[in-house]
Design an enzyme around this catalytic site. Structure first.
Site, short mmCIF file in Angstrom:
data_model
loop_
_atom_site.label_atom_id
_atom_site.label_comp_id
_atom_site.label_asym_id
_atom_site.label_seq_id
_atom_site.Cartn_x
_atom_site.Cartn_y
_atom_site.Cartn_z
NE ARG A 189 -1.88 -1.27 5.23
CZ ARG A 189 -1.99 -1.63 6.49
NH1 ARG A 189 -2.97 -1.10 7.24
NH2 ARG A 189 -1.16 -2.50 7.02
CD GLN B 150 3.19 1.03 4.13
OE1 GLN B 150 3.75 0.82 5.20
NE2 GLN B 150 2.67 0.04 3.37
CG HIS C 13 7.13 4.09 2.59
ND1 HIS C 13 6.76 4.85 3.68
CD2 HIS C 13 7.07 2.80 3.02
CE1 HIS C 13 6.52 4.07 4.71
NE2 HIS C 13 6.69 2.81 4.33
CB SER D 296 -0.91 0.00 1.23
OG SER D 296 -0.15 -0.13 2.41
CE LYS E 267 6.29 -0.35 10.75
NZ LYS E 267 5.16 -0.94 10.01
CE LYS F 29 -3.22 -5.82 5.01
NZ LYS F 29 -1.91 -5.89 5.73
CG HIS G 86 5.47 3.76 9.01
ND1 HIS G 86 4.48 2.82 8.83
CD2 HIS G 86 6.49 3.39 8.23
CE1 HIS G 86 4.91 1.90 7.99
NE2 HIS G 86 6.13 2.23 7.59
CD GLU H 253 9.40 1.20 7.21
OE1 GLU H 253 8.75 0.61 8.09
OE2 GLU H 253 9.09 1.20 6.02
#
Length: 444
Positions: free
Chosen positions: A318, A134, A299, A132, A159, A324, A136, A161
């Site tokens: 998302r 999305q 991203h 997706s 989050k 989802k 964070h 990453e």
């Protein structure tokens, strides 16, 4: 602390001992629909080696989770019969429970900062279909979302990453430059059809001398209107765009981004994420290159295998390319709208065989070790915990006078203050280590 995985002392298999605190882990696998099927998936192959369970060739294996997060907890193996290997009788507790009972394994500084838990979550991803679009949330937004919708947003942590490519890896990441965005609006008339000419034209009236905030405000307006368009209108316009691009292949070569858009349309027909992909940088990582993502940056991973490390969170907002739940309003309001190509990390040599990737986050760093047979290298002792993943080959891990034989699929928890020497025993042993950022321990 109890018995750990089987080890040999001094290389003599007749002498069995344990290394205090080093633990073998059994790790959770996620079967998301975008994962590679069966043994095509590196996740599946390593999960099979890690667990001893046979892989169903019809099931996608998307992610292997190594850590303490409740959405996919790892378990500590206490082998009741030395020499039993995977087939022996195993009594398992969660890694979170074990570190809570043995906080010294985390090191005092990590406990002071993050409590009796791992501050990072380590993952392996095998991607065959786009994830997706999305972002964070930052910590403040994560706390708010978790408080208001705890079933959708599973924890209150941020989050950030890093994704480190094992195979060639493709992703969408961050907004393209102002120059590229103008070219997109000019050359993709379907965007103007969805957002209206008034909003679209603003991208041509704003410029660098107006300042970053003015530019970001315009990008936010256009992107939000695009993502908020009605489903019926979006499907109609994407169908028009698809037909236009297919027709244009008769007299010109499509750009890489246009080819990607058509591929995304096959995966997610009529999805607004297909057309919004024009707004994002198309990033292709070679093995050994890494992408790091701060909070509130858009991203979408597209294809390939990578190791991923993040702060210990499962929060995802998302808005496209997904079946989802979508939270378009939250995503569009939270993004930084920073423009330009993302920084690609190539790592730096820690030893001749170890490369370290050090993103600007306290919670984690990642090391990659590529070791030929008979060669040795050392992971220096650090004041925090580590998780090791062996993705290929066989070798020995030594700490003090004890040795641990490791194979493909092994995942190990290593407590703070342990220097680890690795020696290759096969043609090559490839492993990854995730741990608390060494920068964190250098600050007072």
């Amino acid at each position: 602390m109890g018995a750990d995985a089987i080890q040999t002392n001094g290389g003599d298999p007749a002498k069995l001992t344990v290394v205090e605190g080093i633990k073998r882990l059994r790790c959770a696998v996620k079967n998301y629909e975008w994962g590679k099927l069966g043994h095509d998936s590196l996740v599946a192959r390593l999960h099979e080696a890690n667990s001893g369970n046979r892989v169903d060739p019809a099931v996608p294996h998307a992610e292997l989770w190594m850590g303490t997060h409740e959405s996919g907890p790892s378990h500590v193996v206490k082998e009741e019969e030395l020499g039993s290997g995977h087939g022996g009788s195993e009594c398992m507790v969660t890694l979170k429970s074990w570190v809570s009972d043995n906080p010294d394994v985390l090191g005092s500084r990590a406990v002071d900062k993050w409590g009796c838990d791992l501050p990072f979550l380590f993952k392996l991803l095998s991607v065959t279909k786009a994830l997706s679009i999305q972002a964070h949330p930052n910590r403040a937004l994560a706390e708010k979302l978790h408080r208001e919708e705890p079933l959708l947003y599973r924890d209150a942590n941020h989050k950030p990453e890093i994704a480190l490519a094992i195979t060639p890896f493709q992703a969408l990441c961050g907004f393209v430059s102002l120059k590229e965005l103008r070219e997109v609006i000019a050359n993709v008339p379907e965007i103007t059809e969805l957002v209206g000419s008034k909003a679209a034209d603003e991208i041509f009236t704003v410029n660098e001398k107006d300042g970053d905030e003015s530019i970001k405000s315009v990008v936010r307006l256009i992107f939000t209107q695009l993502m908020s368009a009605s489903n019926n209108e979006t499907k109609r316009v994407i169908s028009e765009m698809k037909m236009r691009l297919i027709t244009e292949t008769n007299h010109r070569e499509l750009s890489e981004k246009e080819k990607l858009i058509l591929e995304l349309e096959k995966q997610y027909p009529g999805d607004v994420g297909v057309i919004s992909a024009f707004f994002f940088n198309y990033v292709k990582l070679n093995p050994g290159e890494a992408l790091y993502l701060d909070a509130d940056e858009p991203h979408a991973y597209i294809s390939g295998d990578c190791v991923e490390c993040m702060a210990a969170s499962d929060n995802v907002v998302r808005a496209g390319l997904t079946p989802k739940h979508r939270d378009v309003q939250t995503l569009c309001s939270m993004l930084t709208y920073k423009l330009g190509y993302p920084e690609i990390l190539k790592g730096f040599p820690l030893t001749p065989y170890i490369t370290r990737y050090l993103p600007p986050f306290d919670e984690f760093e990642v090391d990659h070790c590529d070791l030929p047979t008979g060669k040795s290298t050392i992971f220096p002792a650090i004041p925090g915990p580590s998780v090791y993943l062996v993705i290929e080959g066989t070798g020995k891990l030594q700490t003090g006078s004890s040795q641990l034989l490791v194979n493909r699929g092994d995942v190990l928890f290593v407590p703070a203050h342990n220097e680890i020497q690795v020696t290759g025993e096969s043609d090559v042993i490839k492993l990854y280590r995730a741990g608390v950022s060494s920068r964190f321990f250098q600050t007072l």
